[in-house]
Design an enzyme around this catalytic site. Structure first.
Site: not given
Ligand SMILES: *Cc1c(COP(=O)(O)O)cnc(C)c1O
Length: 494
Positions: A113
């Site tokens: 993120k």
């Molecule tokens: C947010 C997240 C995901 C999923 O990603 P999306 O963009 O919501 O599909 C997968 N793995 C981790 C560790 C995340 O923080």
């Protein structure tokens, strides 16, 4: 470049407006009117640049009203050595002769993120200036664990912003909870919700579409904005790392320019994999996108059958960021695959809200299946995959393990031998209990102690900021019923 709403094409905004608003008033998501193309020559040029320059270049193609120097400064701030512990920011690691792992967790909160949320505050601040907005942006976030922390880390003490994060009380790991409740910054707030992630996300969406709330907040000098992946400013920075990974494959002589590659992405809200799709729309030679789910397998079933059906049990798993039954960004994909049919998309989303289910047309289903594959992975398979890669001296977190396993399944099922990259979305140190248990160790009682324990057992160093959680003061203790989230917002913005 203009942006339109997936539910009403006549609603058009500039990039700055789309980023400021987050979500369109009609509930739709802002999507670019067209996709700029990336030529082979441009890809070659990008190969000679460091990550931050590649990212600024790719984003610039969608943000014509931002100056290139400005974008270069933003990416320099976002991905610099004080925030990222790897000079490549998004390094590509070779796993075997035709498999690589794209590590996206070298930022300040150890989850992918950060790739977007270190950029978004800068894009938002610039957008506020461009649009002449004088009110303070209140960023509301619903998080399944990683977004909340990464968003606060990005927005902490950023002028003209406040940020309030809601997380499911029992739906995040202890480390994630501690990361959030110890967050510093005068403009941040954190509140647990009695419910799961979908409850928290529905609550935030409800507040966004509440006219009375909008008016009440405007009187206090605030407007609501979003740092969830419904915001275009979240998706865009993610497009860059798929292109960057391709450049790294070229630089390593693993591929020749134009040769195809597959990406396998551990998926929740469909933001990350959507960014891969957009990279493909720009011309990146991506053959297949493999959408990996844990046992909340609504997306895998959707890609197989064309029926989206959220009416199923919700499972809490060891990959909590993928414990999602409503994947918001799928709406953007449907919009594009339908050739921009806003009425059709609006209909699907209304059906989803009313019945929890919709079925796409045969044409959309066919186009989707040509380029996407969906697979899911049980808890046991996740553990086995962590253990297996650990034997090969590669420590991965449960989300990444889901992707690695589904990629293996995909190859077995289809015989497709195209070189493939699976995406690593979190440091294994965010999920020490699951990782330790998977490699046959008994996790220590205390969640912070487990970090040191895992370092001792594996010899892999923990990210410095996670190790520093030890002894940090908890600042936030609030819990709310899911029906009462509005009151928490009003309290926060008193
Ligand atoms: C947010 C997240 C995901 C999923 O990603 P999306 O963009 O919501 O599909 C997968 N793995 C981790 C560790 C995340 O923080």
């Amino acid at each position: 470049m203009e942006y339109l709403s997936t539910r009403d094409k006549t609603l058009r905004k500039s990039a700055a407006q789309a980023i400021t608003m987050g979500l369109s008033r009609d509930g739709g998501l802002f999507t670019p009117v067209s996709f700029p193309s990336l030529s082979a020559l441009e890809v070659e040029t990008l190969c000679g640049m460091p990550y931050r320059k590649r990212a600024a270049y790719v984003m610039g193609k969608f943000l014509e009203d931002f100056r290139p120097e400005e974008l270069n400064q933003f990416t320099k701030n976002a991905y610099g050595p004080d925030r990222y512990d790897d000079p490549a920011a998004a390094p590509l690691r070779k796993v075997d002769g035709r498999t690589w792992c794209l590590e996206l967790w070298h930022g300040p909160t150890s989850a992918f993120k950060d790739m977007a949320l270190q950029m978004l505050p800068q894009l938002l601040s610039a957008s506020l200036r461009m649009t002449g907005e004088k009110k303070t942006a209140c960023i509301l976030v619903a998080t399944s664990g990683d977004t909340g922390k990464a968003a606060m880390e990005g927005f902490a003490d950023v002028e003209q912003t406040k940020i309030l994060v809601f997380y499911p009380e029992n739906g995040v790991s202890e480390i994630q909870k501690l990361q959030m409740t110890t967050q510093e910054g005068a403009n941040v707030g954190v509140c647990a919700v009695k419910g799961n992630f979908d409850d928290a996300q529905s609550g935030v969406k409800r507040i966004f579409s509440d006219e009375a709330m909008r008016t009440a907040l405007a009187e206090r000098g605030y407007f609501l904005s979003s740092a969830n992946s419904i915001n275009w400013g979240r998706i865009l920075p993610q497009v860059a790392y798929y292109i960057s990974a391709y450049c790294d494959l070229l630089n390593g002589k693993e591929l020749k320019l134009g040769e195809p590659v597959n990406f396998c992405v551990p998926t929740g809200n469909f933001g990350n994999i959507l960014a891969c799709y957009y990279a493909k729309r720009m011309g990146l030679p991506v053959k297949r996108m493999i959408c990996a789910s844990n046992c909340n397998d609504v997306l895998a079933e959707f890609i197989r059958t064309g029926v989206y059906d959220r009416n199923r049990p919700f499972h809490t798993t060891m990959s909590p960021s993928m414990d999602i039954l409503i994947s918001s960004n799928l709406e953007r994909l449907l919009f594009d695959l339908s050739g921009g049919d806003d009425e059709l998309v609006r209909g699907y989303m209304e059906e989803l809200a009313r019945t929890g289910r919709y079925e796409v047309t045969p044409g959309i289903k066919r186009r989707m299946q040509e380029i996407f594959y969906g697979g899911s992975c049980s808890e046991e398979e996740t553990r086995d995959c962590i253990a297996m890669l650990h034997r090969y001296k590669y420590l991965i977190d449960p989300h990444t393990a889901v992707a690695a396993k589904v990629l293996t399944d995909y190859r077995k099922e289809t015989g497709d031998r195209t070189p493939a990259v699976f995406v690593s979305t979190a440091s294994p140190y965010k999920f020490c209990d699951s990782v330790l248990a998977s490699i046959g160790e008994k996790p220590a009682e205390d969640s912070v102690e487990r970090i040191g324990q895992m370092e001792a057992v594996t010899g892999v160093a923990a990210p410095a900021r996670l190790a520093a959680l030890k002894g940090k003061a908890v600042r936030f203790h609030d819990v709310t019923e899911k029906e009462l989230m509005e009151e928490k917002v009003l309290e926060f913005l008193k």
